[in-house]
Motif scaffolding. Structure first.
Motif, mmCIF file in Angstrom:
data_model
loop_
_atom_site.group_PDB
_atom_site.id
_atom_site.type_symbol
_atom_site.label_atom_id
_atom_site.label_comp_id
_atom_site.label_asym_id
_atom_site.label_seq_id
_atom_site.Cartn_x
_atom_site.Cartn_y
_atom_site.Cartn_z
ATOM 1 N N TYR A 1 1.005 -1.335 0.303
ATOM 2 C CA TYR A 1 0.064 -0.053 0.246
ATOM 3 C C TYR A 1 1.371 1.273 0.032
ATOM 4 C CZ TYR A 1 0.965 0.109 5.013
ATOM 5 O OH TYR A 1 1.460 0.043 6.253
ATOM 6 N N SER A 2 -0.229 2.290 -0.578
ATOM 7 C CA SER A 2 0.782 3.690 -0.732
ATOM 8 C C SER A 2 -0.600 5.094 -0.420
ATOM 9 C CB SER A 2 1.778 3.726 -2.121
ATOM 10 O OG SER A 2 1.521 4.644 -2.171
ATOM 11 N N LEU A 3 -0.599 5.757 0.756
ATOM 12 C CA LEU A 3 -0.982 6.474 0.080
ATOM 13 C C LEU A 3 -1.470 7.670 -0.289
ATOM 14 C CD1 LEU A 3 -0.869 5.251 3.321
ATOM 15 C CD2 LEU A 3 -1.967 7.842 3.359
ATOM 16 N N ARG A 4 -0.326 7.298 -1.852
ATOM 17 C CA ARG A 4 -0.274 8.168 -2.980
ATOM 18 C C ARG A 4 -1.197 7.574 -4.121
ATOM 19 N NH1 ARG A 4 2.849 7.612 -6.658
ATOM 20 N NH2 ARG A 4 2.611 10.082 -7.296
ATOM 21 N N GLN A 5 -1.639 5.745 -3.894
ATOM 22 C CA GLN A 5 -2.415 5.574 -4.422
ATOM 23 C C GLN A 5 -3.999 5.263 -4.407
ATOM 24 O OE1 GLN A 5 -2.999 0.660 -3.992
ATOM 25 N NE2 GLN A 5 -3.152 0.880 -6.587
ATOM 26 N N GLN A 6 -4.360 6.393 -5.521
ATOM 27 C CA GLN A 6 -6.194 6.955 -4.637
ATOM 28 C C GLN A 6 -6.951 5.717 -4.502
ATOM 29 O OE1 GLN A 6 -7.709 9.154 -3.714
ATOM 30 N NE2 GLN A 6 -5.264 10.061 -4.802
ATOM 31 N N GLY A 7 -6.715 4.196 -5.295
ATOM 32 C CA GLY A 7 -7.949 3.298 -5.669
ATOM 33 C C GLY A 7 -7.578 2.472 -4.664
ATOM 34 N N GLY A 8 -6.397 2.862 -3.895
ATOM 35 C CA GLY A 8 -5.610 1.109 -2.991
ATOM 36 C C GLY A 8 -6.629 1.617 -1.982
ATOM 37 N N PHE A 9 -6.021 0.573 -1.047
ATOM 38 C CA PHE A 9 -7.267 -0.271 0.425
ATOM 39 C C PHE A 9 -7.511 0.723 1.414
ATOM 40 C CE2 PHE A 9 -8.314 -2.667 4.082
ATOM 41 C CZ PHE A 9 -9.329 -3.214 3.928
ATOM 42 N N VAL A 10 -6.248 1.834 1.497
ATOM 43 C CA VAL A 10 -6.039 1.930 3.020
ATOM 44 C C VAL A 10 -6.814 4.149 2.423
ATOM 45 C CG1 VAL A 10 -4.555 4.001 4.496
ATOM 46 C CG2 VAL A 10 -3.340 1.727 3.800
ATOM 47 N N ASN A 11 -6.894 4.429 1.284
ATOM 48 C CA ASN A 11 -7.274 5.205 1.042
ATOM 49 C C ASN A 11 -9.491 5.075 0.515
ATOM 50 O OD1 ASN A 11 -5.955 7.464 0.858
ATOM 51 N ND2 ASN A 11 -4.711 7.348 -1.216
ATOM 52 N N LYS A 12 -9.439 3.665 0.056
ATOM 53 C CA LYS A 12 -10.807 3.323 -0.616
ATOM 54 C C LYS A 12 -11.069 3.397 1.478
ATOM 55 C CE LYS A 12 -10.679 -0.460 -3.023
ATOM 56 N NZ LYS A 12 -11.175 -0.642 -3.674
ATOM 57 N N VAL A 13 -10.886 3.199 2.395
ATOM 58 C CA VAL A 13 -11.205 3.025 3.712
ATOM 59 C C VAL A 13 -11.734 4.156 4.443
ATOM 60 C CG1 VAL A 13 -10.737 2.009 6.525
ATOM 61 C CG2 VAL A 13 -10.553 0.420 4.676
ATOM 62 N N LEU A 14 -10.433 5.273 3.709
ATOM 63 C CA LEU A 14 -10.605 6.253 4.587
ATOM 64 C C LEU A 14 -11.899 7.035 4.198
ATOM 65 C CD1 LEU A 14 -6.671 8.197 4.610
ATOM 66 C CD2 LEU A 14 -8.388 6.978 7.145
ATOM 67 N N GLU A 15 -12.476 6.769 2.471
ATOM 68 C CA GLU A 15 -13.030 7.677 1.700
ATOM 69 C C GLU A 15 -14.660 7.281 2.700
ATOM 70 O OE1 GLU A 15 -11.980 7.303 -2.024
ATOM 71 O OE2 GLU A 15 -14.056 7.064 -3.071
ATOM 72 N N TRP A 16 -14.328 5.944 2.052
ATOM 73 C CA TRP A 16 -15.426 5.375 2.775
ATOM 74 C C TRP A 16 -16.416 5.785 4.800
ATOM 75 C CZ3 TRP A 16 -13.458 -0.270 1.711
ATOM 76 C CH2 TRP A 16 -13.628 -0.688 0.874
ATOM 77 N N ALA A 17 -14.934 5.888 4.823
ATOM 78 C CA ALA A 17 -15.530 6.011 6.292
ATOM 79 C C ALA A 17 -16.024 7.585 6.522
ATOM 80 C CB ALA A 17 -14.440 6.119 7.609
ATOM 81 N N ARG A 18 -15.926 8.472 5.184
ATOM 82 C CA ARG A 18 -15.946 9.768 5.519
ATOM 83 C C ARG A 18 -17.410 9.767 4.416
ATOM 84 N NH1 ARG A 18 -11.569 9.818 6.716
ATOM 85 N NH2 ARG A 18 -10.235 12.134 7.204
ATOM 86 N N GLN A 19 -18.629 8.583 3.695
ATOM 87 C CA GLN A 19 -19.373 8.872 3.327
ATOM 88 C C GLN A 19 -20.111 7.821 4.481
ATOM 89 O OE1 GLN A 19 -17.767 6.935 -0.098
ATOM 90 N NE2 GLN A 19 -17.349 8.734 -1.206
ATOM 91 N N ARG A 20 -19.724 6.172 4.709
ATOM 92 C CA ARG A 20 -21.200 5.504 4.465
ATOM 93 C C ARG A 20 -20.560 5.850 6.620
ATOM 94 N NH1 ARG A 20 -19.780 1.130 1.033
ATOM 95 N NH2 ARG A 20 -18.942 1.946 -0.933
#
Ligand SMILES: NC(=O)c1ccc[n+]([C@@H]2O[C@H](COP(=O)([O-])OP(=O)(O)OC[C@H]3O[C@@H](n4cnc5c(N)ncnc54)[C@H](OP(=O)(O)O)[C@@H]3O)[C@@H](O)[C@H]2O)c1
Length: 293
Positions: free
Chosen positions: A151-170
């Motif tokens: 993982y890398s925080l630079r990768q938009q569709g990666g697991f870490v960024n997806k979890v952060l994104e989902w956590a802000r939506q749901r």
């Protein structure tokens, strides 16, 4: 020392480009400047650059798409690494290549060691396993680092960024609990690679020759995707932006994908640590650093 690095826009390659350049002059290439589907392009590039070290961070990593684009995945993940290793050996250069936990079938319930039987359950894993064989067959000075859940925080569709994104939506997140692996921070793996190269110093070829082989190099320890998601939220620098209230366990079978994934793929990295006298940080330590905590 001239270093040829392939795959510089990828998660790992991007970090390698930064970690390796204190050890030598890095000649960095990526698609389409180099297309690993074409053996003659690979041979031409290596002969032109004349490196003392070849590092291949490029791969066909779309695990599901590999089931349908088999020819392409095979050329990039199996054939190309063999040619890179062959050409490196012609120049008496060292070859560092990366492989995957997906060479295993995931039936084990304790961390995989390098000597465990392989048995990939998807095409990506089969192509990467053949890549390992072809690098070995080139009979040069090589190191293959099998890693996992990069993982890398630079990768938009990666697991870490997806979890952060989902956590802000749901308010409720359902995350699989039956996939267990070793999250590996791309920067940590790049630093391990650079440190290994530094250990060899002026005798890099002989140093790597004497220890050539396959090594496991992944974030130390193992956990489920659900536990990983919990940790990601714990180290979120902006928890006040989270809407999520609950994380619920789910099964992989609820999210069918074209490619099967091994359910357990934790890697035991002791051989790497002992051979190169390096420490692999725990997955949680790396995650905290990666997230800026
Ligand atoms: N990601 C994981 O969870 C994981 C797990 C275990 C092992 N690994 C292994 O770790 C290594 C690094 O993975 P990563 O996550 O950093 O990969 P990544 O982010 O997907 O990057 C792959 C790189 O390969 C390049 N590439 C793809 N096709 C190419 C071609 N035909 N010719 C030249 N370059 C090409 C890509 O270029 P474009 O971006 O231009 O396509 C990209 O720079 C790989 O060997 C991978 O198999 C990864």
């Amino acid at each position: 020392m001239r270093i040829l690095l392939i795959g510089t826009t990828g998660q790992l390659g991007w970090e390698l480009n930064r970690s390796l350049n204190v050890l030598g002059e890095v000649a960095a290439f990526d698609y389409p400047e180099i297309d690993l589907e074409h053996p003659e392009m690979i041979r031409d590039l290596i002969r032109r650059v004349q490196p003392r070290l070849v590092v291949n961070a490029a791969a066909y990593t779309a695990v599901d798409k590999a089931e349908v684009e088999q020819d392409r995945a095979w050329k990039i993940n199996a054939i190309a690494p063999g040619i890179l290793a062959e050409e490196a050996e012609r120049l008496k250069a060292v070859c560092i290549h990366y492989s995957t936990d997906y060479v295993f079938n995931g039936q084990k319930r304790e961390p995989y060691v390098e000597t465990d039987e392989t048995g990939p359950i998807n095409f990506y894993g089969r192509s990467k396993l053949e890549g390992e064989h072809l690098v070995q067959n080139a009979d040069g000075a090589y190191v293959i680092l099998r890693t996992s859940w990069v993982y890398s925080l630079r990768q938009q569709g990666g697991f870490v960024n997806k979890v952060l994104e989902w956590a802000r939506q749901r308010e409720v997140l359902r995350i699989v609990e039956d996939q267990v692996g070793s999250p590996t921070w791309a920067r940590m793996l790049a630093e391990l690679t650079a440190s290994l190269v530094a250990r060899g110093g002026g005798q890099l070829y002989d140093y790597v020759s004497s220890g050539r082989g396959i090594y496991h190099a992944a974030g130390s320890g193992g956990l489920s995707r659900l536990e990983w998601a919990r940790a990601i939220l714990r180290y979120d620098l902006h928890p006040e932006q989270q809407r999520v209230k609950k994380l619920e366990p789910a099964f992989s079978s609820e999210f069918p994908t074209p490619a099967a994934r091994p359910l357990y793929s934790v890697l035991n990295c002791e051989r790497f640590e002992k051979t190169f006298d390096l420490r692999i940080p725990g997955w949680e330590e790396s995650l905290q650093l990666a997230m800026g905590g």
